[in-house]
Write a protein that holds these residues in place. Structure first.
Motif, PDB file in Angstrom:
ATOM      1  N   THR A  14     -20.297  14.502  21.414  1.00 29.60           N
ATOM      2  CA  THR A  14     -20.347  13.894  20.093  1.00 29.60           C
ATOM      3  C   THR A  14     -19.672  12.537  20.176  1.00 29.60           C
ATOM      4  N   THR A  15     -20.150  11.622  19.393  1.00 29.44           N
ATOM      5  CA  THR A  15     -19.580  10.281  19.379  1.00 29.44           C
ATOM      6  C   THR A  15     -19.072   9.975  17.980  1.00 29.44           C
ATOM      7  N   GLU A  23     -22.555  21.506  14.825  1.00 35.14           N
ATOM      8  CA  GLU A  23     -23.917  21.326  14.321  1.00 35.14           C
ATOM      9  C   GLU A  23     -24.871  20.965  15.455  1.00 35.14           C
ATOM     10  N   LYS A  24     -24.412  20.125  16.373  1.00 42.82           N
ATOM     11  CA  LYS A  24     -25.246  19.749  17.510  1.00 42.82           C
ATOM     12  C   LYS A  24     -25.493  20.946  18.424  1.00 42.82           C
ATOM     13  N   ASP A  30     -30.907  26.547  18.857  1.00 37.37           N
ATOM     14  CA  ASP A  30     -32.140  26.885  18.141  1.00 37.37           C
ATOM     15  C   ASP A  30     -33.361  26.313  18.854  1.00 37.37           C
ATOM     16  N   ARG A  31     -33.272  25.067  19.283  1.00 34.35           N
ATOM     17  CA  ARG A  31     -34.400  24.405  19.948  1.00 34.35           C
ATOM     18  C   ARG A  31     -34.755  25.103  21.261  1.00 34.35           C
ATOM     19  N   SER A  50     -16.813  17.713  24.090  1.00 34.93           N
ATOM     20  CA  SER A  50     -18.027  17.947  24.861  1.00 34.93           C
ATOM     21  C   SER A  50     -18.036  19.379  25.407  1.00 34.93           C
ATOM     22  N   VAL A  51     -19.215  19.987  25.414  1.00 39.02           N
ATOM     23  CA  VAL A  51     -19.386  21.327  25.976  1.00 39.02           C
ATOM     24  C   VAL A  51     -20.658  21.371  26.815  1.00 39.02           C
ATOM     25  N   ARG A  52     -20.710  22.350  27.715  1.00 36.26           N
ATOM     26  CA  ARG A  52     -21.927  22.605  28.486  1.00 36.26           C
ATOM     27  C   ARG A  52     -22.450  23.982  28.129  1.00 36.26           C
ATOM     28  N   LEU A  53     -23.751  24.039  27.913  1.00 40.23           N
ATOM     29  CA  LEU A  53     -24.423  25.300  27.645  1.00 40.23           C
ATOM     30  C   LEU A  53     -25.214  25.668  28.893  1.00 40.23           C
TER      31      LEU A  53
END
Length: 59
Positions: A14-15, A23-24, A30-31, A50-53
């Motif tokens: 996020t910036t 939300e991101k 979902d996508r 920041s996260v990694r999925l």
């Protein structure tokens, strides 16, 4: 017969003046789930915002 998997790593950051990180993450989950991806794990990166999925889907 063993199942074969395809894997994907998505990094979300996020910036300033951007949507909330949660939300991101929801939008990305979902996508990717609509495309057949399943969430396997989540990890934080060195950056606080920041996260990694880690995702997988059957091939």
């Amino acid at each position: 017969m063993s199942q074969r998997w395809e894997h994907k790593v998505v990094e979300i950051t996020t910036t300033l003046f951007n949507r909330k990180l949660t939300e991101k993450i929801q939008e990305e989950l979902d996508r990717h789930s609509r495309q057949g991806w399943e969430l396997v794990a989540v990890s934080h990166t060195n950056a606080v915002d920041s996260v990694r999925l880690y995702l997988k889907k059957a091939v």
